[in-house]
Write a protein that holds these residues in place. Structure first.
Motif, short mmCIF file in Angstrom:
data_model
loop_
_atom_site.label_atom_id
_atom_site.label_comp_id
_atom_site.label_asym_id
_atom_site.label_seq_id
_atom_site.Cartn_x
_atom_site.Cartn_y
_atom_site.Cartn_z
N ALA A 1 36.50 27.70 41.92
CA ALA A 1 36.69 27.86 40.48
C ALA A 1 35.34 27.92 39.78
CB ALA A 1 37.51 26.70 39.92
N ASN A 2 35.29 28.71 38.71
CA ASN A 2 34.10 28.83 37.88
C ASN A 2 32.87 29.15 38.73
OD1 ASN A 2 33.19 29.02 35.30
ND2 ASN A 2 32.68 26.86 35.11
N TYR A 3 33.05 30.13 39.63
CA TYR A 3 32.01 30.56 40.55
C TYR A 3 30.73 30.92 39.81
CZ TYR A 3 29.58 33.60 43.83
OH TYR A 3 28.64 34.19 44.62
N VAL A 4 30.88 31.63 38.71
CA VAL A 4 29.72 31.97 37.86
C VAL A 4 30.05 31.43 36.47
CG1 VAL A 4 28.37 33.82 36.85
CG2 VAL A 4 29.26 34.06 39.18
N ALA A 5 29.28 30.45 36.05
CA ALA A 5 29.57 29.83 34.74
C ALA A 5 28.81 30.55 33.65
CB ALA A 5 29.17 28.36 34.77
N ILE B 1 45.40 24.79 43.66
CA ILE B 1 44.17 25.36 43.11
C ILE B 1 44.23 25.30 41.58
CG2 ILE B 1 43.85 26.87 45.10
CD1 ILE B 1 44.63 29.22 43.23
N THR B 2 43.07 25.25 40.95
CA THR B 2 42.99 25.21 39.50
C THR B 2 42.13 26.37 39.02
OG1 THR B 2 43.18 22.80 39.56
CG2 THR B 2 42.42 23.79 37.49
N PRO B 3 42.76 27.49 38.67
CA PRO B 3 41.97 28.61 38.15
C PRO B 3 41.26 28.23 36.86
CG PRO B 3 44.23 29.28 38.67
CD PRO B 3 44.17 27.78 38.74
N THR B 4 40.09 28.82 36.65
CA THR B 4 39.33 28.55 35.44
C THR B 4 40.08 29.03 34.21
OG1 THR B 4 37.29 28.75 36.70
CG2 THR B 4 37.10 28.87 34.30
N SER B 5 40.63 30.26 34.28
CA SER B 5 41.46 30.82 33.22
C SER B 5 40.80 30.83 31.85
CB SER B 5 42.82 30.09 33.14
OG SER B 5 43.50 30.20 34.36
N THR B 6 39.48 30.89 31.80
CA THR B 6 38.75 30.96 30.54
C THR B 6 38.14 32.34 30.41
OG1 THR B 6 38.21 28.61 30.71
CG2 THR B 6 36.88 29.92 29.20
N PHE C 1 36.85 38.56 43.66
CA PHE C 1 36.25 37.99 42.45
C PHE C 1 37.20 38.25 41.29
CE2 PHE C 1 32.84 38.88 45.36
CZ PHE C 1 32.05 37.75 45.27
N ILE C 2 37.56 37.19 40.58
CA ILE C 2 38.49 37.29 39.46
C ILE C 2 37.70 37.03 38.18
CG2 ILE C 2 40.60 36.36 38.44
CD1 ILE C 2 41.15 35.27 41.40
N VAL C 3 37.57 38.07 37.37
CA VAL C 3 36.88 37.97 36.08
C VAL C 3 37.97 37.86 35.02
CG1 VAL C 3 35.29 39.11 34.49
CG2 VAL C 3 35.02 39.45 36.96
N TYR C 4 37.94 36.81 34.24
CA TYR C 4 39.00 36.59 33.26
C TYR C 4 38.72 37.37 31.99
CZ TYR C 4 40.69 33.04 36.40
OH TYR C 4 41.19 32.41 37.51
N GLY C 5 39.64 38.30 31.65
CA GLY C 5 39.54 39.07 30.43
C GLY C 5 40.14 38.32 29.25
N GLY C 6 40.62 37.14 29.48
CA GLY C 6 41.23 36.27 28.47
C GLY C 6 41.67 35.01 29.17
N SER C 7 42.42 34.17 28.47
CA SER C 7 42.93 32.93 29.06
C SER C 7 44.22 33.24 29.80
CB SER C 7 43.16 31.88 27.96
OG SER C 7 41.95 31.56 27.34
N HIS C 8 44.08 33.72 31.04
CA HIS C 8 45.22 34.20 31.81
C HIS C 8 45.46 33.33 33.04
CE1 HIS C 8 43.62 38.16 30.02
NE2 HIS C 8 44.58 37.70 29.25
N GLY C 9 46.72 33.17 33.39
CA GLY C 9 47.09 32.42 34.58
C GLY C 9 47.09 33.29 35.83
N ILE D 1 34.41 33.52 35.98
CA ILE D 1 34.65 34.21 37.24
C ILE D 1 35.01 33.19 38.31
CG2 ILE D 1 33.68 35.70 39.04
CD1 ILE D 1 31.73 36.78 36.93
N ASP D 2 36.15 33.39 38.96
CA ASP D 2 36.55 32.60 40.11
C ASP D 2 36.42 33.48 41.35
OD1 ASP D 2 37.20 30.48 38.45
OD2 ASP D 2 39.36 30.83 38.54
N ARG D 3 36.35 32.84 42.52
CA ARG D 3 36.19 33.59 43.77
C ARG D 3 37.14 33.06 44.83
NH1 ARG D 3 30.67 33.00 46.79
NH2 ARG D 3 31.78 31.99 48.47
N ILE D 4 37.77 33.97 45.55
CA ILE D 4 38.61 33.63 46.70
C ILE D 4 37.95 34.24 47.93
CG2 ILE D 4 40.84 33.95 47.83
CD1 ILE D 4 42.04 34.28 45.00
#
Length: 133
Positions: free
Chosen positions: A129-133, A97-102, A73-81, A106-109
């Motif tokens: 992408a955007n697993y949890v909006a 793939i297109t990461p949410t990066s917002t 699970f990738i939780v974005y702490g900012g707009s990160h690639g 949260i994205d999930r692999i």
């Protein structure tokens, strides 16, 4: 009565026909990985969570076992690639793939280890992408 514990790689039980009691507190939870170059240690857990602190490049995972499955699970702490070691195989490649990066998204692999041979580690991955909006 027989007793058993669930680990990430085994269920220990008595096959004598007795009831099996499972210690649910032993179910692995998501291990935290940190930094901008995380390399998940698959002995730590099957599931991982990272909160990005900058552009993040996932390194070669360690202690892999063929058939092991889990989620990252990738939780974005900012707009990160995001970028990935060549061991992570995505449909269409990592560029597909297109990461949410917002920040806050949260994205999930979901992965399964296809090959664990040294120099040939391969995790086949599905990206949500955007697993949890």
């Amino acid at each position: 009565m027989a007793y058993g514990k669930i680990k990430s790689d085994a269920l220990i039980y008595d096959n004598s026909g007795s009831d099996v009691e499972i210690a649910l507190s032993s179910i692995p939870t998501a291990a935290q990985v940190a930094g901008t170059s995380p390399a998940p240690d698959l002995d730590d857990s099957n599931n991982f969570t990272i909160t990005t602190s900058g552009t993040t490049t996932f390194g070669l995972p360690t202690n892999v076992a063929v058939g092991q499955t889990g989620s990252i699970f990738i939780v974005y702490g900012g707009s990160h690639g995001l970028a990935f070691n060549a061991a992570y195989k995505f449909v269409g490649g990592a560029a597909g793939i297109t990461p949410t990066s917002t920040s806050g998204a949260i994205d999930r692999i979901d992965y399964i280890v296809q090959n664990a041979a040294s120099g040939y580690v391969c995790l086949t991955c599905n990206f949500t992408a955007n697993y949890v909006a």
